[in-house]
Design a protein around this motif. Structure first.
Motif, PDB file in Angstrom:
ATOM      1  N   GLY A 118      -5.912  15.404  -2.775  1.00  0.00           N
ATOM      2  CA  GLY A 118      -5.099  16.437  -3.052  1.00  0.00           C
ATOM      3  C   GLY A 118      -5.959  17.839  -2.383  1.00  0.00           C
ATOM      4  N   GLY A 119      -6.937  17.328  -1.688  1.00  0.00           N
ATOM      5  CA  GLY A 119      -7.698  18.302  -0.792  1.00  0.00           C
ATOM      6  C   GLY A 119      -8.863  18.937  -1.820  1.00  0.00           C
ATOM      7  N   VAL A 120      -9.542  19.710  -0.825  1.00  0.00           N
ATOM      8  CA  VAL A 120     -10.569  20.309  -1.799  1.00  0.00           C
ATOM      9  C   VAL A 120     -10.286  21.152  -2.676  1.00  0.00           C
ATOM     10  CG1 VAL A 120     -12.870  21.980  -1.497  1.00  0.00           C
ATOM     11  CG2 VAL A 120     -12.287  20.497   0.182  1.00  0.00           C
ATOM     12  N   LEU A 121     -10.832  21.000  -4.186  1.00  0.00           N
ATOM     13  CA  LEU A 121     -10.518  21.841  -5.260  1.00  0.00           C
ATOM     14  C   LEU A 121     -10.966  23.281  -5.086  1.00  0.00           C
ATOM     15  CD1 LEU A 121     -11.797  19.278  -8.067  1.00  0.00           C
ATOM     16  CD2 LEU A 121      -9.714  19.510  -7.185  1.00  0.00           C
TER      17      LEU A 121
ATOM     18  N   ALA B 217       0.795  -1.072  -0.006  1.00  0.00           N
ATOM     19  CA  ALA B 217       0.140   0.165   0.049  1.00  0.00           C
ATOM     20  C   ALA B 217       0.797   1.208  -0.138  1.00  0.00           C
ATOM     21  CB  ALA B 217      -1.050   0.097   1.240  1.00  0.00           C
ATOM     22  N   PRO B 218       1.472   1.588  -1.047  1.00  0.00           N
ATOM     23  CA  PRO B 218       2.436   2.600  -1.256  1.00  0.00           C
ATOM     24  C   PRO B 218       1.686   4.041  -1.083  1.00  0.00           C
ATOM     25  CG  PRO B 218       2.168   1.619  -3.253  1.00  0.00           C
ATOM     26  CD  PRO B 218       1.276   0.739  -2.438  1.00  0.00           C
ATOM     27  N   GLY B 219       1.945   4.677  -0.112  1.00  0.00           N
ATOM     28  CA  GLY B 219       1.581   5.889   0.318  1.00  0.00           C
ATOM     29  C   GLY B 219       0.208   5.931   1.129  1.00  0.00           C
TER      30      GLY B 219
ATOM     31  N   ALA C 229     -13.807  16.605  -1.696  1.00  0.00           N
ATOM     32  CA  ALA C 229     -13.994  16.593  -0.400  1.00  0.00           C
ATOM     33  C   ALA C 229     -13.728  15.034   0.102  1.00  0.00           C
ATOM     34  CB  ALA C 229     -15.711  16.797  -0.643  1.00  0.00           C
ATOM     35  N   VAL C 230     -12.503  15.093   0.380  1.00  0.00           N
ATOM     36  CA  VAL C 230     -11.879  13.984   1.132  1.00  0.00           C
ATOM     37  C   VAL C 230     -10.788  14.315   2.015  1.00  0.00           C
ATOM     38  CG1 VAL C 230     -10.518  11.517   0.604  1.00  0.00           C
ATOM     39  CG2 VAL C 230     -12.571  12.246  -0.694  1.00  0.00           C
ATOM     40  N   SER C 231     -10.566  13.790   3.204  1.00  0.00           N
ATOM     41  CA  SER C 231      -9.521  14.301   3.907  1.00  0.00           C
ATOM     42  C   SER C 231      -8.145  13.795   3.327  1.00  0.00           C
ATOM     43  CB  SER C 231      -9.470  13.626   5.181  1.00  0.00           C
ATOM     44  OG  SER C 231      -8.243  13.896   6.155  1.00  0.00           O
ATOM     45  N   PRO C 232      -7.065  14.809   3.060  1.00  0.00           N
ATOM     46  CA  PRO C 232      -6.158  14.435   2.359  1.00  0.00           C
ATOM     47  C   PRO C 232      -5.115  13.493   2.969  1.00  0.00           C
ATOM     48  CG  PRO C 232      -6.090  16.536   2.914  1.00  0.00           C
ATOM     49  CD  PRO C 232      -7.544  16.073   3.264  1.00  0.00           C
ATOM     50  N   LEU C 233      -5.226  13.289   4.422  1.00  0.00           N
ATOM     51  CA  LEU C 233      -4.420  12.592   5.213  1.00  0.00           C
ATOM     52  C   LEU C 233      -5.126  11.142   5.366  1.00  0.00           C
ATOM     53  CD1 LEU C 233      -1.852  11.901   6.720  1.00  0.00           C
ATOM     54  CD2 LEU C 233      -3.000  13.207   8.837  1.00  0.00           C
TER      55      LEU C 233
ATOM     56  N   LEU D  48       0.546  18.644   4.226  1.00  0.00           N
ATOM     57  CA  LEU D  48       1.893  18.497   4.505  1.00  0.00           C
ATOM     58  C   LEU D  48       2.115  16.994   5.010  1.00  0.00           C
ATOM     59  CD1 LEU D  48       4.799  19.392   5.109  1.00  0.00           C
ATOM     60  CD2 LEU D  48       4.308  20.144   7.296  1.00  0.00           C
ATOM     61  N   LEU D  49       1.171  16.498   5.852  1.00  0.00           N
ATOM     62  CA  LEU D  49       1.186  15.289   6.507  1.00  0.00           C
ATOM     63  C   LEU D  49       1.230  14.248   5.405  1.00  0.00           C
ATOM     64  CD1 LEU D  49      -0.358  15.513   9.847  1.00  0.00           C
ATOM     65  CD2 LEU D  49       2.010  14.942   9.510  1.00  0.00           C
ATOM     66  N   ARG D  50       0.290  14.708   4.422  1.00  0.00           N
ATOM     67  CA  ARG D  50       0.018  13.661   3.333  1.00  0.00           C
ATOM     68  C   ARG D  50       1.140  13.431   2.487  1.00  0.00           C
ATOM     69  NH1 ARG D  50      -0.994   9.633   0.908  1.00  0.00           N
ATOM     70  NH2 ARG D  50      -2.806   9.494   2.376  1.00  0.00           N
ATOM     71  N   ARG D  51       2.158  14.714   2.113  1.00  0.00           N
ATOM     72  CA  ARG D  51       3.340  14.373   1.530  1.00  0.00           C
ATOM     73  C   ARG D  51       4.198  13.530   2.373  1.00  0.00           C
ATOM     74  NH1 ARG D  51       1.987  19.909   0.142  1.00  0.00           N
ATOM     75  NH2 ARG D  51       3.144  20.762   1.687  1.00  0.00           N
ATOM     76  N   VAL D  52       4.316  13.717   3.665  1.00  0.00           N
ATOM     77  CA  VAL D  52       5.124  12.895   4.479  1.00  0.00           C
ATOM     78  C   VAL D  52       4.928  11.554   4.357  1.00  0.00           C
ATOM     79  CG1 VAL D  52       5.665  12.323   6.852  1.00  0.00           C
ATOM     80  CG2 VAL D  52       5.681  14.904   6.196  1.00  0.00           C
ATOM     81  N   PHE D  53       3.526  11.082   4.481  1.00  0.00           N
ATOM     82  CA  PHE D  53       3.084  10.021   4.327  1.00  0.00           C
ATOM     83  C   PHE D  53       3.299   9.047   2.766  1.00  0.00           C
ATOM     84  CE2 PHE D  53      -1.296   7.317   5.718  1.00  0.00           C
ATOM     85  CZ  PHE D  53      -0.247   6.152   5.773  1.00  0.00           C
TER      86      PHE D  53
END
Length: 376
Positions: free
Chosen positions: A250-253, A190-192, A270-274, A322-327
């Protein structure tokens, strides 16, 4: 040719909830979905978080038992980090039944729901379908998923950052498991994102999700490999169903509305990016979307649409993005082992509990966004 105030494309939870709210405001609303049955093509595990259960009226009989324990596993599957809440944090829904309930609620409010009708584009308020006559609509709501065609036709933003997820769902013997949410951080499968096992008391959900470009052997192969020894999985007692689909992270457009229509649900990002949870945000943003659309159609004032602006909401996502990018950067088993080890400490457990048990996975759509339009 039929003429409606609002056409909603997509009969998922976001589309049906928006349609119900608009119909309750006295608008002539039609919902169109290409599926012939709302039990087909389900693309969500159906995990509702406590915040959603507290704020929205969901039928208790459609929800599984409350879950208070989350176990976070490293790639080795050894010594998971157990987080326990003092209250029920998650419940897994029978999503086919939830969709049907939402359909009945929309129809009871006055909306018409057409199934087996595929959207085929629009121009100057004329909406074309495959399988039905065209419709003239004053306003179109795109609730047609992460790869929304309506978004493109309206000239609005589209999702660019996507995970792909897949899961196996099968019945289990009742009472054989203690309610728990098992999450495996393993970039090999499950990469990412995560592999997961959770059940609703009657069915087990075993899934994986990640960035498709990093899934070299394909998601179906990775899911099957994960399911062989997934922690917490019970043996199937009946037929196995497969689900899957894209997940926008990618967060809310930014640009969500124009005078011809707007976007809700996955189509709006409309999805939590993390956490990649979408059920809570789709309901919250649908309420704002319905209020804005109704006001715009009543007044004809395009400035009303500025209340449904993703730019304002995205400002509240900086930490999560930011946490999504770390993840996403955890791409080796050694890094994943180190990450889970870091969560064993006091600070790590506090952070994990805040993410998994907190009330801020998706920001509130508050008065600053929903307030009145100021005069020029």
């Amino acid at each position: 040719m039929q003429t409606v105030d609002v056409l909603v494309v997509g009969a998922g939870l976001a589309g049906l909830h928006t349609a119900r709210l608009l119909a309750r405001r006295g608008l002539d609303v039609m919902v169109a979905d290409r599926r012939r049955s709302l039990s087909a093509g389900i693309r969500t595990t159906g995990i509702f978080v406590r915040r959603t259960l507290d704020d929205f009226d969901l039928p208790d009989e459609l929800l599984g038992p409350g879950i208070r324990d989350v176990l976070l596993y490293p790639p080795s599957r050894r010594s998971p980090v157990r987080l326990t809440s003092d209250r029920d944090e998650y419940r897994v829904a029978d999503m086919a039944a939830v969709y049907e309930h939402a359909r009945r609620a929309a129809e009871s409010a006055g909306a018409r729901v057409l199934l087996g009708v595929r959207y085929d584009g629009m121009s100057a308020g004329l909406v074309r379908f495959v399988g039905a006559e065209p419709v003239t609509a004053r306003f179109v709501v795109g609730a047609d998923g992460a790869r929304s065609r309506v978004a493109r036709d309206l000239g609005l933003d589209v999702n660019r950052r996507l995970l792909v997820g897949a899961e196996i769902v099968h019945p289990i013997a009742p009472g054989t498991t203690a309610p728990a949410f098992h999450c495996v951080l393993d970039p090999r499968v499950a990469p990412g994102y995560l592999g997961w096992v959770i059940d609703d008391g009657w069915h087990a959900h075993v899934g994986v999700a990640g960035y498709p470009g990093a899934m070299r052997t394909g998601i179906r192969h990775l899911l099957d490999a994960f399911a062989q020894d997934a922690p917490g999985r019970s043996a199937p007692t009946g037929p196995v169903e497969r689900r899957g689909g894209p997940i926008p992270v990618g967060g809310v457009l930014r640009r969500l509305a124009c005078p011809a229509g707007l976007l809700v649900g996955d189509a709006a990002g409309a999805v939590s990016p993390l956490t990649a949870g979408g059920l809570d945000p789709c309901l919250r943003m649908s309420e704002l979307a319905a209020a804005v659309a109704a006001d715009y159609l009543r007044t004809g004032d395009a400035r009303v649409l500025s209340r449904y602006d993703g730019r304002a909401l995205r400002a509240r996502f900086r930490g999560r993005l930011l946490l999504r990018r770390v993840f996403a950067g955890i791409r080796s088993p050694a890094a994943a082992e180190a990450a889970v080890t870091a969560l064993r400490g006091r600070a790590g457990r506090t952070l994990a509990a805040r993410i998994l048990f907190g009330d801020g996975s998706f920001p509130d759509v508050g008065p600053r966004l929903a307030g009145p339009v100021r005069s020029a």
